[in-house]
Every structure is written in structure tokens, then in C-alpha cells.
Design a protein around this motif. Structure first.
Motif, short mmCIF file in Angstrom:
data_model
loop_
_atom_site.label_atom_id
_atom_site.label_comp_id
_atom_site.label_asym_id
_atom_site.label_seq_id
_atom_site.Cartn_x
_atom_site.Cartn_y
_atom_site.Cartn_z
N ALA A 21 0.85 -1.19 0.00
CA ALA A 21 0.00 0.00 0.00
C ALA A 21 0.88 1.24 0.00
N ARG A 22 0.47 2.22 -0.77
CA ARG A 22 1.14 3.52 -0.79
C ARG A 22 0.04 4.58 -0.83
N THR A 196 -22.11 8.81 2.95
CA THR A 196 -22.60 9.93 3.76
C THR A 196 -21.58 10.41 4.78
N THR A 197 -20.52 9.65 5.01
CA THR A 197 -19.58 9.96 6.08
C THR A 197 -18.20 10.36 5.59
N ALA A 198 -17.68 9.61 4.62
CA ALA A 198 -16.30 9.81 4.19
C ALA A 198 -16.21 10.85 3.08
N THR A 199 -15.07 11.53 3.02
CA THR A 199 -14.81 12.48 1.95
C THR A 199 -13.82 11.91 0.93
N HIS A 200 -13.04 10.93 1.34
CA HIS A 200 -12.08 10.27 0.46
C HIS A 200 -12.14 8.77 0.70
N ALA A 201 -11.59 8.00 -0.22
CA ALA A 201 -11.62 6.55 -0.08
C ALA A 201 -10.35 5.93 -0.65
N VAL A 210 -5.00 -0.18 -4.63
CA VAL A 210 -4.94 0.07 -6.07
C VAL A 210 -5.53 1.42 -6.48
N ALA A 211 -6.23 2.11 -5.58
CA ALA A 211 -6.83 3.39 -5.96
C ALA A 211 -7.06 4.24 -4.72
N ALA A 212 -6.99 5.55 -4.89
CA ALA A 212 -7.28 6.52 -3.84
C ALA A 212 -7.87 7.75 -4.48
#
Length: 226
Positions: A21-22, A196-201, A210-212
Motif C-alpha cells: 500500500a502507498r 454519507t460519512t467519508a470524503t475520500h476513499a 490500487v486506488a485513492a
């Protein structure tokens, strides 16, 4: 994301498989998503110092928690990371009140508000064996927040809760996280919770991050994966 609080570039082994993970984390709530078995919980345990990394580095608020090149590897209790696992892990011999207050004195001004928001006011004299699974998770989250972590990781905190309880729990976490400027990494498979809670994932697949990015973009990427 700006104002990074945590940076990580690391690898680990689970059996014969390698994970990696990075990513960076900032203030607010970031969702960690992926299908069952994709490595979400393992990544959380590596960050918290409960599963060994094999190479790379983890830095939180400018402090190095792990550095594979220099040999730095802080013990879990010294990392300032509060990890609430799927099992509540409460102290069985203590009441709810004693569990919540175990790691924090004096009590912060928001303590009673947090207890009310999590619906725990009527449970303070009970012991862990007298709680439902959902009640135990809410107590564990309150205890973790009271320990004043630099990062809070919640592993599927709303499993088994009805929609109203899920909403109240996440609103309480968001309230205290905002008040104390504590970044939160939320592991969840509940779409409503994430959206409804998170702003990023962050997205895990086959033990690799693999994605952000923004929540809709990351969920779309997850849905597009066979």
C-alpha cells in the motif's frame, strides 16, 4: 488531499502472499473499501503495529512509526493509533464507564456529549458480558476516542446495527474527530455509511491498495472490477 497527517509506503506478507500500500491520510474520515478478503483488516493491523511490515515506511504527524531501512518499528502501544477491531476487546472486569475512562484523565469536556451521541448513557454501570455486539462496539469506539489517538481506525464498526444506530454512531465519530482534529480510517462495506460519512476513499484488491481519491470515483472503480 492536503495537509497529510499519515504517509505510508509499505509491504507485508500474509502466508505466501505479499501485500502493499502507498497512500496518505489527512484530517477527516477516509473510507477503506474492497471486497471481503482483499486485505483491508491486514493493512489496518500493519499500520497499528499488530502485523509486521516487511519493507517501506509509515510516518504519522512527522514521526516515523516504521522504517524498514533504518530498523525503526515502534510497538503498537507507542504509535498513537487507536484501532477498534470487529470484536470490541473491552476489559471484561470493568464497567462501561471504567472502560471508557480507562486511558484518559482528566475527562475532556466533550466526554458526556460523546456518551449521549453514542447512546451509552443508560449502559454505564453494565459489564461487557451484559452488552449486545453493537453496544460493545460503541463502547470500544468511545474508549478509543477518549485515549486521544493521533489516528483512529474503525474496522466495520456498524456491522449488525440498524440504520438509525449506524447513523448515530458515525455522526458521533465525525463530531469528535472534527472537534479533536483526529483523522479516521473507516473500514466498511456499507455503501450508505461510506457515501454519507467519508470524503475520500482507498480501494484494496488482492492485498494491494490500487486506488485513492474521491468516494464516488473509488466506488466506481470497485464496481468495475470483475
Amino acid at each position: 488531499m492536503s495537509g497529510h497527517r499519515l504517509t505510508a509506503d509499505l509491504a507485508w506478507h500474509t502466508g505466501s502472499a505479499e501485500g502493499s500500500a502507498r497512500f496518505t491520510l489527512s484530517d477527516g474520515i477516509t473510507a477503506l473499501v474492497g471486497r471481503s478478503g482483499s486485505g483491508k483488516t491486514t493493512l489496518a493491523r500493519v499500520l497499528a503495529g499488530l502485523h509486521p511490515a516487511t519493507r517501506g515506511n509509515i510516518s504519522l504527524d512527522g514521526s516515523m512509526l516504521y522504517d524498514g531501512q533504518t530498523g525503526v518499528s515502534l510497538a503498537a502501544g507507542k504509535r498513537g493509533i487507536g484501532l477498534v477491531p470487529q470484536g470490541s476487546s473491552l476489559f471484561p472486569h470493568l464497567t462501561v464507564a471504567a472502560n471508557i475512562d480507562f486511558a484518559r484523565a482528566p475527562r475532556p469536556a466533550w466526554r458526556d456529549d460523546l456518551i449521549d451521541r453514542l447512546g451509552l448513557a443508560g449502559l454505564m454501570d453494565r459489564r461487557p458480558h451484559q452488552l449486545s455486539g453493537g453496544e460493545g462496539r460503541r463502547v470500544a469506539i468511545a474508549r478509543a476516542l477518549m485515549a486521544n489517538p493521533r489516528l483512529l481506525i474503525l474496522d466495520e464498526p456498524t456491522t449488525g446495527l440498524d440504520p438509525a444506530r449506524r447513523r448515530n454512531m458515525l455522526e458521533a465519530v465525525g463530531y469528535v474527530a472534527s472537534l479533536t482534529k483526529t483523522p479516521v480510517l473507516l473500514i466498511s462495506h456499507e455503501r450508505e455509511d461510506i457515501q454519507t460519512t467519508a470524503t475520500h476513499a482507498l480501494l484494496m484488491e488482492d492485498q494491494h491498495l490500487v486506488a485513492a481519491g474521491a468516494v464516488p470515483d473509488v466506488i466506481a472503480r470497485m464496481d468495475a472490477t470483475p
